[in-house]
Design a protein around this motif. Structure first.
Motif, PDB file in Angstrom:
ATOM      1  N   THR A  17       0.855  -1.192   0.000  1.00  0.00           N
ATOM      2  CA  THR A  17       0.000   0.000   0.000  1.00  0.00           C
ATOM      3  C   THR A  17       0.888   1.238   0.000  1.00  0.00           C
ATOM      4  O   THR A  17       0.931   1.983   0.960  1.00  0.00           O
ATOM      5  CB  THR A  17      -0.962   0.020   1.206  1.00  0.00           C
ATOM      6  OG1 THR A  17      -0.180  -0.003   2.400  1.00  0.00           O
ATOM      7  CG2 THR A  17      -1.932  -1.132   1.189  1.00  0.00           C
ATOM      8  N   SER A  19       0.396   3.851  -1.265  1.00  0.00           N
ATOM      9  CA  SER A  19      -0.413   5.044  -1.093  1.00  0.00           C
ATOM     10  C   SER A  19      -0.509   5.456   0.364  1.00  0.00           C
ATOM     11  O   SER A  19      -0.873   6.572   0.673  1.00  0.00           O
ATOM     12  CB  SER A  19      -1.812   4.817  -1.654  1.00  0.00           C
ATOM     13  OG  SER A  19      -2.410   3.744  -0.957  1.00  0.00           O
ATOM     14  N   GLN A  22       0.951   8.621   0.934  1.00  0.00           N
ATOM     15  CA  GLN A  22       0.399   9.852   0.383  1.00  0.00           C
ATOM     16  C   GLN A  22       0.059  10.795   1.517  1.00  0.00           C
ATOM     17  O   GLN A  22      -0.472  10.390   2.548  1.00  0.00           O
ATOM     18  CB  GLN A  22      -0.872   9.573  -0.433  1.00  0.00           C
ATOM     19  CG  GLN A  22      -0.585   9.049  -1.828  1.00  0.00           C
ATOM     20  CD  GLN A  22      -1.874   8.839  -2.603  1.00  0.00           C
ATOM     21  OE1 GLN A  22      -2.602   7.908  -2.326  1.00  0.00           O
ATOM     22  NE2 GLN A  22      -2.119   9.708  -3.556  1.00  0.00           N
ATOM     23  N   ASN A  29      -2.801  12.661  -8.552  1.00  0.00           N
ATOM     24  CA  ASN A  29      -2.193  11.958  -9.682  1.00  0.00           C
ATOM     25  C   ASN A  29      -3.095  11.891 -10.906  1.00  0.00           C
ATOM     26  O   ASN A  29      -2.809  11.146 -11.839  1.00  0.00           O
ATOM     27  CB  ASN A  29      -1.781  10.547  -9.265  1.00  0.00           C
ATOM     28  CG  ASN A  29      -0.511  10.571  -8.452  1.00  0.00           C
ATOM     29  OD1 ASN A  29       0.554  10.856  -8.964  1.00  0.00           O
ATOM     30  ND2 ASN A  29      -0.639  10.311  -7.168  1.00  0.00           N
ATOM     31  N   ARG A  43     -10.283   8.455  -0.769  1.00  0.00           N
ATOM     32  CA  ARG A  43      -9.371   7.319  -0.725  1.00  0.00           C
ATOM     33  C   ARG A  43     -10.145   6.125  -1.268  1.00  0.00           C
ATOM     34  O   ARG A  43     -11.180   5.749  -0.738  1.00  0.00           O
ATOM     35  CB  ARG A  43      -8.895   7.029   0.696  1.00  0.00           C
ATOM     36  CG  ARG A  43      -7.884   5.874   0.753  1.00  0.00           C
ATOM     37  CD  ARG A  43      -7.419   5.569   2.178  1.00  0.00           C
ATOM     38  NE  ARG A  43      -6.899   6.738   2.876  1.00  0.00           N
ATOM     39  CZ  ARG A  43      -5.640   7.161   2.806  1.00  0.00           C
ATOM     40  NH1 ARG A  43      -4.764   6.518   2.069  1.00  0.00           N
ATOM     41  NH2 ARG A  43      -5.251   8.218   3.482  1.00  0.00           N
ATOM     42  N   HIS A  48      -5.419   4.410  -2.776  1.00  0.00           N
ATOM     43  CA  HIS A  48      -4.912   5.599  -3.460  1.00  0.00           C
ATOM     44  C   HIS A  48      -5.906   6.745  -3.288  1.00  0.00           C
ATOM     45  O   HIS A  48      -7.117   6.532  -3.228  1.00  0.00           O
ATOM     46  CB  HIS A  48      -4.649   5.306  -4.938  1.00  0.00           C
ATOM     47  CG  HIS A  48      -3.510   4.380  -5.127  1.00  0.00           C
ATOM     48  ND1 HIS A  48      -3.630   3.152  -5.724  1.00  0.00           N
ATOM     49  CD2 HIS A  48      -2.206   4.496  -4.755  1.00  0.00           C
ATOM     50  CE1 HIS A  48      -2.452   2.547  -5.725  1.00  0.00           C
ATOM     51  NE2 HIS A  48      -1.571   3.344  -5.140  1.00  0.00           N
ATOM     52  N   CYS A  75      -8.115   2.440 -11.241  1.00  0.00           N
ATOM     53  CA  CYS A  75      -7.294   3.398 -10.506  1.00  0.00           C
ATOM     54  C   CYS A  75      -6.126   3.786 -11.412  1.00  0.00           C
ATOM     55  O   CYS A  75      -5.461   2.910 -11.970  1.00  0.00           O
ATOM     56  CB  CYS A  75      -6.777   2.762  -9.214  1.00  0.00           C
ATOM     57  SG  CYS A  75      -5.507   3.753  -8.382  1.00  0.00           S
ATOM     58  N   LEU A  77      -3.234   4.645 -10.735  1.00  0.00           N
ATOM     59  CA  LEU A  77      -1.931   4.228 -10.229  1.00  0.00           C
ATOM     60  C   LEU A  77      -1.719   2.718 -10.223  1.00  0.00           C
ATOM     61  O   LEU A  77      -0.668   2.242 -10.629  1.00  0.00           O
ATOM     62  CB  LEU A  77      -1.712   4.785  -8.821  1.00  0.00           C
ATOM     63  CG  LEU A  77      -1.628   6.308  -8.743  1.00  0.00           C
ATOM     64  CD1 LEU A  77      -1.507   6.755  -7.291  1.00  0.00           C
ATOM     65  CD2 LEU A  77      -0.462   6.828  -9.558  1.00  0.00           C
ATOM     66  N   CYS A  78      -2.708   1.962  -9.761  1.00  0.00           N
ATOM     67  CA  CYS A  78      -2.488   0.516  -9.611  1.00  0.00           C
ATOM     68  C   CYS A  78      -3.299  -0.331 -10.588  1.00  0.00           C
ATOM     69  O   CYS A  78      -3.119  -1.543 -10.655  1.00  0.00           O
ATOM     70  CB  CYS A  78      -2.784   0.081  -8.183  1.00  0.00           C
ATOM     71  SG  CYS A  78      -4.525   0.177  -7.724  1.00  0.00           S
TER      72      CYS A  78
END
Length: 154
Positions: A17, A19, A22, A29, A43, A48, A75, A77-78
């Motif tokens: 994780t 994130s 963060q 992002n 969240r 994220h 997402c 990011l992931c």
């Protein structure tokens, strides 16, 4: 959880994780314009965090161009499917469309010339080995009819 860095000092970060690192000082992002503290943020289940308005805009615009694409449901990011109560309806609608496009893509794969033989991509060592649905979704372009709002192959 809180995004203030001082609240996380000395705390453990759960493996996988990233994130959790963060903070409110990090930039969103999606927009890369403002820090997370500058606007209401969410969240996701994947942990994220993004500005609510950025996520909302991304989800409402769906895909760029005419070809149906489903990255808007992931997402940024992931790449896990977005999971948050604020977007449950949009995700459910997107999932329904995804399943219909996938069904049609698999049917189209069966109609392809040489459908009786296995394409190299699906053979052992191939990019889509044992994943015919992913192969079909990658190979075929689908579009949304402006009248009936149903996907079609072209």
């Amino acid at each position: 959880g809180c995004l203030e860095a001082s609240c996380h000092e000395g705390s453990l970060v759960v493996a996988g994780t990233e994130s959790a690192r963060q903070t409110a000082d990090d930039f969103c992002n999606i927009c890369y314009v403002e820090e997370l503290r500058q606007a209401p943020s969410l969240r996701l289940e994947c942990h994220h965090v993004f500005h609510f308005a950025c996520l909302q805009r991304r989800m409402q615009h769906r895909w760029h161009g005419a070809r149906i694409a489903f990255a808007y449901l992931e997402c940024p990011l992931c790449k896990h499917w977005i999971a948050h109560p604020a977007f449950a309806d949009i995700v459910a609608e997107g999932k329904k469309l995804f399943e219909e496009v996938q069904r049609r893509a698999l049917a189209r794969l069966q109609l392809e010339p040489g459908a009786g033989s296995t394409p190299p991509e699906l053979q052992p060592g191939g990019r889509f080995h044992q994943r015919p649905a992913d192969f079909a979704m990658h190979k075929f372009a689908f579009y949304l009819c402006s009248k009936c709002q149903q996907p079609y192959f072209d």
